[in-house]
Motif scaffolding. Structure first.
Motif, short mmCIF file in Angstrom:
data_model
loop_
_atom_site.label_atom_id
_atom_site.label_comp_id
_atom_site.label_asym_id
_atom_site.label_seq_id
_atom_site.Cartn_x
_atom_site.Cartn_y
_atom_site.Cartn_z
N LEU A 210 -21.45 -69.09 40.62
CA LEU A 210 -21.70 -67.67 40.36
C LEU A 210 -22.46 -67.48 39.04
CD1 LEU A 210 -18.37 -65.96 41.49
CD2 LEU A 210 -20.62 -65.72 42.52
N ALA A 211 -22.09 -68.27 38.03
CA ALA A 211 -22.79 -68.18 36.74
C ALA A 211 -24.26 -68.54 36.91
CB ALA A 211 -22.13 -69.10 35.71
N THR A 212 -24.55 -69.57 37.71
CA THR A 212 -25.94 -69.95 37.95
C THR A 212 -26.68 -68.84 38.68
OG1 THR A 212 -25.28 -72.28 38.10
CG2 THR A 212 -27.44 -71.70 38.97
N PHE A 213 -26.01 -68.19 39.62
CA PHE A 213 -26.64 -67.09 40.36
C PHE A 213 -26.94 -65.92 39.42
CE2 PHE A 213 -26.49 -67.48 45.13
CZ PHE A 213 -27.68 -66.80 45.34
N LEU A 214 -26.02 -65.64 38.50
CA LEU A 214 -26.24 -64.55 37.55
C LEU A 214 -27.38 -64.89 36.60
CD1 LEU A 214 -22.54 -63.56 36.80
CD2 LEU A 214 -24.20 -62.32 38.20
N VAL A 215 -27.47 -66.15 36.16
CA VAL A 215 -28.60 -66.58 35.34
C VAL A 215 -29.90 -66.39 36.13
CG1 VAL A 215 -29.73 -68.59 34.31
CG2 VAL A 215 -27.29 -68.22 33.94
N ALA A 216 -29.86 -66.72 37.42
CA ALA A 216 -31.04 -66.54 38.27
C ALA A 216 -31.44 -65.07 38.37
CB ALA A 216 -30.78 -67.12 39.65
N ALA A 217 -30.44 -64.20 38.50
CA ALA A 217 -30.73 -62.76 38.62
C ALA A 217 -31.38 -62.24 37.35
CB ALA A 217 -29.44 -62.00 38.90
N ARG A 218 -30.85 -62.62 36.20
CA ARG A 218 -31.45 -62.19 34.95
C ARG A 218 -32.85 -62.79 34.78
NH1 ARG A 218 -28.66 -58.09 34.92
NH2 ARG A 218 -26.72 -57.95 33.71
N THR A 219 -33.02 -64.04 35.16
CA THR A 219 -34.33 -64.68 35.06
C THR A 219 -35.34 -64.00 35.95
OG1 THR A 219 -33.27 -66.82 34.59
CG2 THR A 219 -35.56 -66.87 35.29
N ALA A 220 -34.89 -63.54 37.12
CA ALA A 220 -35.79 -62.86 38.07
C ALA A 220 -36.11 -61.43 37.64
CB ALA A 220 -35.16 -62.86 39.46
N GLY A 221 -35.49 -60.97 36.57
CA GLY A 221 -35.81 -59.65 36.03
C GLY A 221 -34.84 -58.56 36.38
N SER A 222 -33.71 -58.88 37.01
CA SER A 222 -32.74 -57.85 37.36
C SER A 222 -31.99 -57.39 36.12
CB SER A 222 -31.74 -58.39 38.39
OG SER A 222 -30.75 -57.43 38.67
N ASP A 223 -31.92 -56.07 35.92
CA ASP A 223 -31.19 -55.52 34.79
C ASP A 223 -29.94 -54.76 35.24
OD1 ASP A 223 -32.41 -53.41 36.02
OD2 ASP A 223 -33.45 -52.64 34.25
N ALA A 224 -29.51 -54.96 36.47
CA ALA A 224 -28.29 -54.32 36.98
C ALA A 224 -27.08 -54.85 36.23
CB ALA A 224 -28.15 -54.57 38.47
N PRO A 225 -26.05 -54.03 36.06
CA PRO A 225 -24.84 -54.51 35.36
C PRO A 225 -24.16 -55.63 36.14
CG PRO A 225 -24.48 -52.35 36.36
CD PRO A 225 -25.94 -52.63 36.47
N LEU A 226 -23.40 -56.46 35.41
CA LEU A 226 -22.73 -57.60 36.04
C LEU A 226 -21.78 -57.15 37.14
CD1 LEU A 226 -21.98 -59.96 33.01
CD2 LEU A 226 -23.80 -60.14 34.71
N SER A 227 -21.12 -56.01 36.93
CA SER A 227 -20.16 -55.53 37.93
C SER A 227 -20.86 -55.21 39.26
CB SER A 227 -19.45 -54.28 37.41
OG SER A 227 -20.39 -53.24 37.13
N ARG A 228 -22.15 -54.94 39.20
CA ARG A 228 -22.91 -54.66 40.42
C ARG A 228 -23.51 -55.94 41.00
NH1 ARG A 228 -27.72 -50.12 40.71
NH2 ARG A 228 -27.72 -49.82 42.99
N LEU A 229 -23.91 -56.85 40.12
CA LEU A 229 -24.54 -58.09 40.57
C LEU A 229 -23.53 -59.08 41.14
CD1 LEU A 229 -27.20 -58.90 37.82
CD2 LEU A 229 -27.63 -58.30 40.21
N LEU A 230 -22.33 -59.12 40.56
CA LEU A 230 -21.36 -60.15 40.93
C LEU A 230 -21.06 -60.17 42.42
CD1 LEU A 230 -19.62 -62.43 39.80
CD2 LEU A 230 -17.79 -60.76 39.42
#
Length: 312
Positions: A210-230
């Motif tokens: 999950l941490a790797t996926f969240l790093v990927a989301a931020r790298t891809a430019g997503s600025d959604a809050p973690l509570s929404r991305l998780l």
């Protein structure tokens, strides 16, 4: 052979549909956005998750009566992760390590069962985490969680009842297989010396993915809050359990496109995030390529020594 080709064709078909729907832009943009910090994070997380996977495998194998040193398990797991990330189907690396360990231990059947059960334990923990997270945070599948949970509980109860009513005698293939499965679960997963380690290792692995996926989301430019991305990234992670992929790509990107779009973000953002995740996983698996190269070099040396009589 038919199912192997069906998996590949299914994965290619999913990717073709995605390319038709969103174009190649999200795939290419995701790769271009990867930077050194994301790669470093993926490598560090990859070490943690691979060691935990090796520890879990070693515990289960030991419970089934086949010895597996942790260092050997780590090398085999790195090689398996690399093969899973580069070959169609996403499971060929695990098949390889199962058969290889079984041959080394002198019991191919137990070697294969050890990998099957340790992977099954990981999936059970992943589903458990998913139910908790998806119930706690809003997601497109939240309304369906009660039904999904009820089906899972019912399925578990059916398995337990079958195991309890199964007669001790009887020589049918299904009865023998079920008795073997019950014995494996008791000794390999639920034994006092294994269950806690298997649970901890699986939970850390889920957190790492999950941490790797969240790093990927931020790298891809997503600025959604973690509570929404998780919950969205967790659904994409669950999709990776489907064996319809090409080098890991396919269902993950499809589900990511759907859940990101359904959550009010965009399908392109979901595809870019899943693509970055796939690239980060591939980079994190590169030590497995080194294991393969070392193995290839050792085999010719051993063959030459055997042909010359060996010894000094």
């Amino acid at each position: 052979m038919f199912w192997a080709w069906a998996r590949v064709v299914g994965g290619v078909g999913l990717l073709a549909v995605l390319l038709w729907q969103v174009g190649s832009g999200p795939f290419l943009a995701g790769v271009r956005l990867i930077d050194a910090s994301a790669l470093a994070a993926a490598l560090v997380i990859g070490v943690l998750t691979t060691v935990c996977a090796a520890w879990r495998w070693s515990l289960v194998a030991g419970g089934l009566g086949v010895r597996l040193p942790l260092a050997t398990a780590v090398a085999h797991c790195y090689r398996a992760v690399f093969l899973n990330a580069t070959l169609p189907g996403g499971v060929l690396g695990d098949v390889h390590r199962a058969v290889r360990h079984g041959r080394d231990a002198g019991d191919v059947s137990r070697g294969i069962r050890a990998v099957v059960w340790e992977r099954a334990a990981g999936q059970v923990v992943l589903v458990g985490v998913a139910l908790v997270v998806l119930a706690a945070f809003p997601s497109p599948v939240r309304p369906y969680l009660p039904v999904a949970a009820a089906l899972l509980v019912a399925g578990g109860l059916v398995v337990v009842l079958l195991a309890r009513v199964l007669p001790n005698g009887g020589g049918s293939r299904w009865a023998t297989a079920l008795r073997t499965a019950v014995a494996d679960v008791r000794s390999g997963l639920l034994a006092r010396r294994t269950w806690f380690g298997v649970l901890v290792a699986s939970a850390v692995m889920v957190a790492g993915h999950l941490a790797t996926f969240l790093v990927a989301a931020r790298t891809a430019g997503s600025d959604a809050p973690l509570s929404r991305l998780l919950p969205l990234t967790l659904l994409a992670l669950l999709a990776m359990g489907l064996p319809l992929n090409v080098a890991g790509f396919g269902p993950r990107e499809g589900v990511a496109a759907w859940v990101f779009g359904a959550a009010g973000l965009s399908a392109a953002e979901g595809v870019a995030t899943a693509t970055v995740y796939g690239a980060l996983v591939l980079v994190a698996s590169l030590p497995g390529a080194a294991v393969l190269l070392v193995r290839r070099r050792r085999i010719p040396v051993a063959a030459r020594e055997a042909s010359s009589g060996g010894g000094c």
